[in-house]
Design an enzyme around this catalytic site. Structure first.
Site, PDB file in Angstrom:
ATOM      1  N   ASP A 193      14.451  20.865  -5.701  1.00 35.62           N
ATOM      2  CA  ASP A 193      13.461  21.726  -6.326  1.00 35.62           C
ATOM      3  C   ASP A 193      13.871  21.869  -7.796  1.00 35.62           C
ATOM      4  O   ASP A 193      14.993  21.520  -8.181  1.00 35.62           O
ATOM      5  CB  ASP A 193      13.376  23.094  -5.632  1.00 35.62           C
TER       6      ASP A 193
HETATM    7  C1  BGC Z   1       8.678  25.394  -6.999  1.00 33.85           C
HETATM    8  C2  BGC Z   1       8.252  24.069  -6.407  1.00 33.85           C
HETATM    9  C3  BGC Z   1       7.475  23.281  -7.430  1.00 33.85           C
HETATM   10  C4  BGC Z   1       8.321  23.111  -8.683  1.00 33.85           C
HETATM   11  C5  BGC Z   1       7.623  22.338  -9.767  1.00 33.85           C
HETATM   12  C6  BGC Z   1       9.382  25.209  -8.310  1.00 33.85           C
HETATM   13  O1  BGC Z   1       9.618  26.448  -8.916  1.00 33.85           O
HETATM   14  O2  BGC Z   1       9.508  26.071  -6.086  1.00 33.85           O
HETATM   15  O3  BGC Z   1       7.476  24.279  -5.260  1.00 33.85           O
HETATM   16  O4  BGC Z   1       7.091  22.045  -6.899  1.00 33.85           O
HETATM   17  O5  BGC Z   1       8.641  24.403  -9.169  1.00 33.85           O
HETATM   18  O6  BGC Z   1       6.592  23.055 -10.317  1.00 33.85           O
END
Ligand code: BGC
Length: 670
Positions: free
Chosen positions: A233
């Site tokens: 993530d």
């Molecule tokens: C989220 C993800 C997301 C990523 C990119 C993160 O803060 O938890 O689900 O895909 O950001 O935007």
């Protein structure tokens, strides 16, 4: 580039041609992103013909500030249809729009089981049951990947709260991980054939998800046989060697640990070339499998991708997800004549149509409930509107009308949990004031999860419309006026009180000193209500219809020598409208197995014209009769008497049959 070769072989051939620097370049994103749009980017390699990876969010539509893309209903809404074929179509629409925007890695779906009802990302996932989420995940992933992009199942594995989300530590036993939280990912990998997985921010038993060997090696590679790639993530990578060793293939969104630091780690021997090669192969294999080397992708971020067909699907999906929770005296559908009072900011200026955070989509338009009802009701029908800011004005508007429809919304967003389960602001008071002024009051909810309903006894009808997306008002009007018969069922329990939930103690949520203790163990969601002998306000699996159904002729068959079962039930539509019923099967293990009570193990949806009868056929997998043995780190199939209960919600199961599982080597009976 020889298309006839298997993806693994092609990946190996390419790997042999790559320098270490070229390999490492594939193992992390770059920032800032050198092209317009997206949230993650891995540059292509012109020398070797490797295409760039363009990653974009999209749980309910193309995110990351894209324009002219469709805003579908939230995943929780789509899942409430209990219709995997709808989830497949949902994934296909999302995948197609992303592909036309140039995205080749789609950051979704979110498949985590809802453990905490206040979780700020409840709207982004499917519900509280592991088996259910797995069915939905597999269907949506197949839809996305059929349209071009590689899908990304997230967030792996114990992402169940937003409070302290970058550091929270889930303290959870192995059996609970295996039986409750891993199954949606198992289905994503096995049935969905998902290309990538996103490891989460949180820690599991003291170790960050993206460097956790139990999660990444034991579960994912060894047990599930995952052959795709794991990306972190955004900012969830915390180390170089520990992550590379544990099985993290790709750091996102930048190169803090997997750029120069990885190069150095290889030079010093902290990470071996074999480990680097394995990560590169994981990524290339999926890129080959998904055809990224063979198909030209002409889409770009500025393309207009929101077609009329997708808007139509958004409408149908929003309608199919709505759950009719109460309908006393057939208050709905609305009568054909009489004045309608529409009340609440959620109906007019501030309709709550989607959740916030990385999944946020800029909607091309939003049909507010007021606009949707106005257009459906026609010019001849008297409508009055009060925004609800002033309770007296709202009551006045309600008093003169044949029916008062109050709209109430609960916003929800990634990054924060809901502080409690109440409707925010003055909405509870508003509903009570309107109900006091007009006994014929209908409540429409736009929430991303359960809410408390202190006014429930005073209103005639409640329609849970979730976050319906851009077609909000049109979809709600279709259901209120009876053009569409509600067919959604709850995929999570609605509690009676703030404390009447499985994770009521602070130790459980949001945790103490950074630790969230999963002391409810296997009693997640509706399992807890049964164990505690508590009645939820509305149970898992529940939902009403404008027509009536009669179930009969329950039969349970097993494939000889196995625990592979098929339940059949005849379902008749005994009312006057076409409608859909969801037949649900719950399996119950012998007490000696130490399992919770009933657990969902099959379901089927049937559509019926008035007077029509069909057979619902529910396939039940042998896994429903298995138990995880933590001492031996493996699954077992204990002998004994199991039960299969069938009906129309977790609390309405009129049919049951026993099945005896044999000792290993013996023949099953019953
Ligand atoms: C989220 C993800 C997301 C990523 C990119 C993160 O803060 O938890 O689900 O895909 O950001 O935007």
């Amino acid at each position: 580039m020889r298309r006839g070769l298997a993806p693994q072989r092609r990946a190996e051939l390419l790997l042999h041609a790559m320098t270490l620097a070229e390999k490492i370049a594939l193992l992390h994103g770059v920032q800032p992103i050198p092209v317009k749009g997206y949230v993650g980017y891995v540059p292509g390699n012109a020398r070797l013909g490797i295409p760039a990876l363009r990653l974009a969010d999209g749980r309910a539509g193309v995110g990351n500030g894209a324009r002219q893309a469709t805003l579908l209903p939230a995943p929780l809404s789509a899942a409430s249809s209990w219709d995997p074929s709808l989830l497949y179509a949902y994934g296909r629409v999302l995948g197609q729009e992303e592909w036309e925007k140039g995205t080749n890695v789609f950051l979704g779906p979110t498949v985590d089981v809802v453990r905490v009802p206040e979780w700020g990302r409840t709207f982004e996932t499917y519900g509280e049951d592991p088996y259910f989420n797995g069915r939905m995940a597999a269907a949506e992933i197949r839809g996305v990947e059929s349209a071009g992009p590689i899908a990304d199942a997230n967030m792996y594995l114990t992402m169940h709260q937003e409070t302290n989300r970058f550091k929270a530590n889930s303290v959870v036993d192995e059996r609970t991980l295996e039986e409750i939280y891993l199954p949606p990912f198992r289905a994503a990998v096995r049935a969905g054939k998902v290309g990538t997985l996103m490891c989460a921010y949180v820690k599991t038993n003291g170790i960050y998800s993206c460097e956790n060997p139990l999660l990444l090696q034991t579960f994912l590679r060894r047990q599930l046989g995952f052959r795709g790639w794991v990306m972190s993530d955004w900012g969830a990578t915390h180390s170089t060697a520990a992550s590379a060793r544990a099985g993290l293939d790709q750091e996102m969104p930048g190169s803090r640990y997997y750029g120069a630091a990885l190069q150095r780690a290889v030079e010093t021997g902290a990470v071996t070339m074999a480990e680097v090669n394995a990560h590169v192969l994981d990524i290339l294999r999926v890129m080959f499998r998904q055809g990224l080397f063979d198909r030209r992708q002409s889409g770009n971020w500025m393309a207009k991708v929101d077609t009329a067909a997708d808007a139509h699907f958004a409408l149908r999906a929003a309608e199919a997800g709505m759950v009719l929770l109460k309908n006393q005296g057939a208050a709905l559908p609305l009568a054909a004549t009489g004045a309608i009072a529409i009340i609440g900011a959620d109906a007019g200026r501030q309709p709550v149509v989607e959740g916030g955070g990385s999944s946020y989509v800029i909607p091309p338009y939003v049909v507010s409930p007021l606009a949707g009802i106005r257009s459906r009701a026609g010019a001849g029908r008297k409508l009055v509107y009060a925004d609800g800011g002033n309770l007296q004005a709202a009551a006045r508007a309600a008093r003169g009308a044949q029916v008062a429809v109050v709209f109430a919304g609960a916003p929800e967003s990634e990054g924060a949990d809901r502080p409690n389960l109440r409707l925010p602001g003055n909405q509870d008071a508003l509903i009570a004031a309107v109900a006091a002024a007009n006994p014929n009051t209908v409540v429409v909810l736009n929430t991303g999860g359960p809410v408390l309903m202190p006014w429930l006894g005073r209103v005639r009808a409640v329609l849970e419309a979730w976050y319906p997306g851009q077609e909000d008002g049109r979809a709600i009007a279709a259901v209120l006026f009876g053009d569409r018969n509600p067919e959604g069922r709850l995929t999570l329990s609605f509690p009676r009180t703030e404390n009447g939930v499985p994770t009521a103690s602070r130790r459980q949520w949001p945790g103490i000193a950074g630790n969230s203790y999963y002391s409810e163990k296997l009693e997640a969601g509706y399992r807890w209500y049964e164990a505690q002998k508590r009645k939820p306000l509305f149970p898992f699996g529940y939902g009403l219809s404008y027509t009536t159904f009669k179930l009969s002729r329950f039969r349970l068959r097993r494939r000889p020598g196995t625990m592979r079962l098929t339940a059949r039930v005849s379902v008749a539509n005994t009312g006057r409208r076409a409608g859909s019923e969801v037949v649900e099967a719950y399996c119950r293990q012998p007490a000696s197995n130490g399992e919770p009570g009933r657990q969902l193990c099959g379901f089927a949806k049937v559509r019926l014209r008035p007077g029509e009868t069909k057979t619902a056929r529910l396939a039940i997998n042998p896994r429903a009769f298995m138990v995880y043995d933590a001492a031996r780190h493996g699954w077992k199939s204990p002998a004994g008497r199991y039960r299969v209960e069938v009906g129309t919600s977790s609390q309405a199961l009129p049919f049951a049959a026993a099945v005896t599982a044999p000792r290993p080597g013996g023949r099953p009976r019953g």
